[in-house]
Design a protein around this motif. Structure first.
Motif, PDB file in Angstrom:
ATOM      1  N   ALA A 150       0.849  -1.188   0.000  1.00 31.26           N
ATOM      2  CA  ALA A 150       0.000   0.000   0.000  1.00 31.26           C
ATOM      3  C   ALA A 150       0.888   1.243   0.000  1.00 31.26           C
ATOM      4  O   ALA A 150       2.061   1.190   0.411  1.00 31.26           O
ATOM      5  CB  ALA A 150      -0.913   0.009   1.225  1.00 31.26           C
ATOM      6  N   TYR A 206      -1.703  -0.429   6.144  1.00 32.82           N
ATOM      7  CA  TYR A 206      -2.367  -0.719   4.865  1.00 32.82           C
ATOM      8  C   TYR A 206      -3.846  -1.050   5.003  1.00 32.82           C
ATOM      9  O   TYR A 206      -4.590  -1.011   4.019  1.00 32.82           O
ATOM     10  CB  TYR A 206      -1.664  -1.893   4.167  1.00 32.82           C
ATOM     11  N   HIS A 218      -5.496  -2.607  -0.760  1.00 32.16           N
ATOM     12  CA  HIS A 218      -4.112  -3.097  -0.729  1.00 32.16           C
ATOM     13  C   HIS A 218      -4.001  -4.413  -1.493  1.00 32.16           C
ATOM     14  O   HIS A 218      -4.972  -5.159  -1.636  1.00 32.16           O
ATOM     15  CB  HIS A 218      -3.617  -3.270   0.710  1.00 32.16           C
ATOM     16  N   TYR A 228      -8.136  -1.480  -9.088  1.00 35.20           N
ATOM     17  CA  TYR A 228      -7.570  -0.601  -8.062  1.00 35.20           C
ATOM     18  C   TYR A 228      -7.738   0.864  -8.454  1.00 35.20           C
ATOM     19  O   TYR A 228      -8.163   1.697  -7.632  1.00 35.20           O
ATOM     20  CB  TYR A 228      -6.096  -0.947  -7.868  1.00 35.20           C
TER      21      TYR A 228
END
Length: 209
Positions: free
Chosen positions: A76, A82, A87, A203
């Motif tokens: 992270a 994190y 993550h 992400y």
């Protein structure tokens, strides 16, 4: 390039009885491999995402009685922790190795992340058929991505992530212990990199990038 070669002994760590004996074996046998992978793939994420990433190897420091049934290295863009953000992870259960992207219940913005993903179901259609989704980072149980898309479970998991305080969402790939042990270091590195490459669009969407 990683020199990590997994062995049956690495997975067998999670069959050792007792907290102290299991932790001793984990520290001696498995943690050096997580440290090496942490150094290598924190650099990968820094390059790919344009911000500094840090590796966090699980210490299991809060455990006082029950031995851990899995362990991992997480990635992270925060040096101190994190869990409060999306993550990436590489980790082991006794039965398999996992490579994933996770948002767990500590993340304060998980409702907004879920909404962004719900708006782009095509992100999951683009994932390889051998990927999985899950809703509990503590459990080894996963569901094949194709099945989860077909029966609506991806949407259900994301809706739970959005609306339920304890909701979590994990997406990635697993390798059985037999598959993992059979991979030479170069091949293992490629599997990890290919998996993370496939997860990067998800992400980025989570963070509205």
């Amino acid at each position: 390039m990683t020199t990590v070669q997994w062995t049956t002994k690495d997975f067998d760590v999670f069959t050792i009885d007792g907290l102290e004996p299991r932790m001793e074996a984990l520290i001696e046998q498995v943690r050096p491999k997580f440290n090496e992978l942490g150094e290598e793939f924190s650099h990968y994420f820094t390059v790919e995402l344009g911000e500094e990433f840090f590796a966090h190897v699980a210490k299991h420091a809060r455990r006082t009685v029950n031995p851990p049934h899995d362990s991992w290295v997480a990635f992270a863009p925060n040096k101190r922790g994190y869990k409060a953000m999306p993550h990436f992870q590489i980790g082991l259960f006794e039965s398999h190795l996992f490579i994933n992207l996770a948002v767990i219940y500590e993340a304060p913005q998980k409702d907004a992340m879920a909404a962004r993903l719900l708006a782009k179901p095509e992100l999951f259609d683009a994932l390889p058929e051998n990927f999985y989704v899950a809703g509990d980072h503590m459990s080894p149980v996963t569901q094949n991505i194709s099945e989860a898309i077909a029966n609506g479970d991806v949407e259900k998991l994301l809706t739970r992530l959005q609306n339920v305080k304890k909701g979590e969402f994990i997406v990635g790939r697993t390798l059985s212990r037999e598959e993992t042990v059979a991979l030479l270091p170069k091949a293992f590195h490629q599997v990890v990199e290919d998996t993370f490459n496939a997860l990067l669009p998800i992400y980025k969407t989570m963070l509205n990038r």
